[in-house]
Design a protein around this motif. Structure first.
Motif, PDB file in Angstrom:
ATOM      1  N   ILE A  67      -5.012   9.014  -8.149  1.00 54.66           N
ATOM      2  CA  ILE A  67      -5.646   9.589  -6.966  1.00 54.66           C
ATOM      3  C   ILE A  67      -4.615   9.773  -5.844  1.00 54.66           C
ATOM      4  N   ILE A  68      -3.748   8.757  -5.686  1.00 54.66           N
ATOM      5  CA  ILE A  68      -2.696   8.860  -4.685  1.00 54.66           C
ATOM      6  C   ILE A  68      -1.773  10.047  -5.007  1.00 54.66           C
ATOM      7  N   ASP A  69      -1.495  10.241  -6.286  1.00 56.09           N
ATOM      8  CA  ASP A  69      -0.657  11.378  -6.690  1.00 56.09           C
ATOM      9  C   ASP A  69      -1.218  12.694  -6.152  1.00 56.09           C
ATOM     10  N   VAL A  70      -2.537  12.864  -6.309  1.00 54.51           N
ATOM     11  CA  VAL A  70      -3.171  14.106  -5.844  1.00 54.51           C
ATOM     12  C   VAL A  70      -3.120  14.220  -4.326  1.00 54.51           C
ATOM     13  N   LEU A  71      -3.428  13.113  -3.645  1.00 54.19           N
ATOM     14  CA  LEU A  71      -3.409  13.119  -2.167  1.00 54.19           C
ATOM     15  C   LEU A  71      -1.997  13.382  -1.646  1.00 54.19           C
ATOM     16  N   GLU A  72      -1.002  12.867  -2.365  1.00 51.52           N
ATOM     17  CA  GLU A  72       0.390  13.108  -1.956  1.00 51.52           C
ATOM     18  C   GLU A  72       0.743  14.586  -2.144  1.00 51.52           C
ATOM     19  N   LYS A  73       0.310  15.133  -3.264  1.00 52.22           N
ATOM     20  CA  LYS A  73       0.586  16.535  -3.536  1.00 52.22           C
ATOM     21  C   LYS A  73      -0.042  17.433  -2.468  1.00 52.22           C
ATOM     22  N   LYS A  74      -1.196  17.023  -1.949  1.00 57.17           N
ATOM     23  CA  LYS A  74      -1.855  17.791  -0.889  1.00 57.17           C
ATOM     24  C   LYS A  74      -1.340  17.423   0.484  1.00 57.17           C
ATOM     25  N   GLU A  75      -0.301  16.586   0.509  1.00 57.47           N
ATOM     26  CA  GLU A  75       0.356  16.191   1.755  1.00 57.47           C
ATOM     27  C   GLU A  75      -0.567  15.443   2.704  1.00 57.47           C
ATOM     28  N   LEU A  76      -1.498  14.685   2.153  1.00 57.18           N
ATOM     29  CA  LEU A  76      -2.400  13.901   2.976  1.00 57.18           C
ATOM     30  C   LEU A  76      -1.906  12.463   3.113  1.00 57.18           C
ATOM     31  N   VAL A  77      -1.109  12.010   2.156  1.00 55.98           N
ATOM     32  CA  VAL A  77      -0.471  10.692   2.247  1.00 55.98           C
ATOM     33  C   VAL A  77       0.992  10.808   1.800  1.00 55.98           C
ATOM     34  N   ARG A  78       1.779   9.805   2.188  1.00 51.85           N
ATOM     35  CA  ARG A  78       3.163   9.714   1.691  1.00 51.85           C
ATOM     36  C   ARG A  78       3.399   8.275   1.268  1.00 51.85           C
ATOM     37  N   ARG A  79       4.280   8.121   0.313  1.00 50.92           N
ATOM     38  CA  ARG A  79       4.672   6.781  -0.117  1.00 50.92           C
ATOM     39  C   ARG A  79       5.923   6.378   0.657  1.00 50.92           C
ATOM     40  N   ALA A  80       5.880   5.160   1.244  1.00 52.98           N
ATOM     41  CA  ALA A  80       7.037   4.677   2.007  1.00 52.98           C
ATOM     42  C   ALA A  80       7.517   3.356   1.409  1.00 52.98           C
TER      43      ALA A  80
END
Lengths: 146, 146
Positions: free
Chosen positions: B72-85
């Motif tokens: 799910i995080i992968d999809v949200l990251e792809k949509k630029e809604l979250v980033r991994r830090a």
DNA sequence: GTTATTTAGTTGATATATGCAACTAATCTT
DNA sequence: AAGATTAGTTGCATATATCAACTAAATAAC
């Protein structure tokens, strides 16, 4: 805690998730034929409906696409829990019949669910549960109109 | 109507289904970036948690396998809604940060949800809603212990 | 009686979610 | 330094869901 400001779906969804987690776990541990929640839901509706049900009606009752219901019926049929019976008057219609085996699975699941329900309700009064169910019904009816 | 004898999950599940059906429909109609309910749930938890969250903690909070959350995080990251830090002190840990865009999506969804909530609650008193939420919390806590 | 429309069920394709096991990389413990 | 633990990732399998398009059957219209 002002929960009124929280998204209703999130709050109830988390409760459902936790409750279903335990239900699934116990179904796997205790049941002879463990099923998914959706499969149990189909059997449950077949059980509580007063008249016999065709696929279209089941889809309507569950608010899902008929192809989704059909795949679930396919699995339940393969496990010999339901059978399709063609209406003699209208050969398009196929009635979904619960087998004896299916009825056993339903009863088994009801027992597991009832046991869990008693544990979860511990500490809650009948009046509180009554209001809870009333609110659930109210919200469902309201949502159905939208 | 003796609802107490009905499977709790079935009763609440149907309410959730109807409610989420409307929520999804309105999200698709009104939102700039429509998401699934599970995707919204992840963003919601990132939003309400007081401290920053890593994947393992999100999985724990949602009671799901970390690989499920990761997709799910992968999809949200792809949509630029979250980033991994990546945590500088412990490079295994990756904090899930909500972007500005993600915050907008969260606010938009809260508005849609609040509007629906008001409509669904119409006809219910504050006391009834209070008891409803109390019961939901109670059941969730009980289920968590099982 | 024939043609058009509607209904019930089915299938293919696609998307999303989920969990388990096994893996790598990094950190902590002994 | 080696073993154990933790965080995250990947492969695989399974389930659910929807949409569009299809077939078969019944009904409506002419």
């Amino acid at each position: 805690m002002e929960q009124d400001n929280l998204p209703l779906g999130m709050v109830v969804g988390q409760m459902m998730h936790e409750m279903l987690r335990v239900l699934k776990k116990r179904d796997i541990e205790k049941a002879e034929i463990p099923l998914t929640i959706e499969q149990h839901a189909v059997l449950h509706i077949l059980n509580v409906k007063e008249s016999d049900v065709i696929l279209k009606e089941m889809a309507d009752a569950m608010g899902k696409d008929k192809s989704a219901i059909l795949r679930i019926i396919d699995v339940l049929e393969k496990k010999e829990l339901v059978r399709r019976a063609i209406d003699q008057k209208d050969r398009r219609k196929k009635y979904l019949m619960v087998t004896k085996k299916g009825e056993q699975v339903i009863e088994e699941f009801y027992k597991i669910d009832e046991e869990l329900r008693e544990e979860l309700k511990e500490g809650l009064t009948k009046e509180e549960m009554k209001i809870f169910y009333m609110v659930v019904c109210h919200i469902k009816k309201k949502a159905e109109q939208l």
